[in-house]
Design a protein around this motif. Structure first.
Motif: not given
Length: 136
Positions: A22-28, A65-79
């Protein structure tokens, strides 16, 4: 996908790898936006158009789309992590307040983004800064 990564590397390494991605995508994205905001109109037009059609909406759409996908992934990981370390009684006590605070934090962050983009930081700086906390 992420399930295979989780099985191969375990939760900690999978979380770290997906966060670094995610950090790499945001930096790019920050670099791309900076380039597209170039003052040289001819260079920007050449990059933003393909066969006379602007590709900028497609770039913005892909980032959304990337942002929404990553939000879902990170939320699932933390829950999932919280579920693995809390007992059912603790879960019933803590999940609702955590969910509420998460919603408030999201709303606050969403409101702050507009101010950051409008400030000296700009869109490029905001994207670049967003990737910073995810670094190694």
């Amino acid at each position: 996908g992420y399930g295979g990564l989780l099985e191969r590397l375990g939760p900690r390494a999978a979380l770290r790898r997906s966060t670094l991605y995610c950090s790499a995508v945001l930096g790019l994205a920050s670099i791309v936006v900076h380039y597209l905001q170039n003052d040289d109109a001819a260079a920007t037009t050449a990059v933003v158009e393909f066969n006379g059609v602007s590709i900028l909406p497609y770039i913005v759409g892909a980032l959304f789309v990337f942002r929404e996908s990553y939000v879902q992934l990170i939320t699932s990981q933390h829950w999932s992590f919280m579920s693995s370390v809390l007992t059912p009684a603790q879960s019933s006590t803590w999940f609702a307040p955590i969910s509420g605070l998460t919603s408030l934090a999201s709303a606050g962050a969403g409101m702050a983004v507009g101010s950051l983009v409008d400030s000296k930081l700009g869109l490029t700086g905001t994207l670049g800064t967003a990737g910073g906390p995810f670094g190694p």
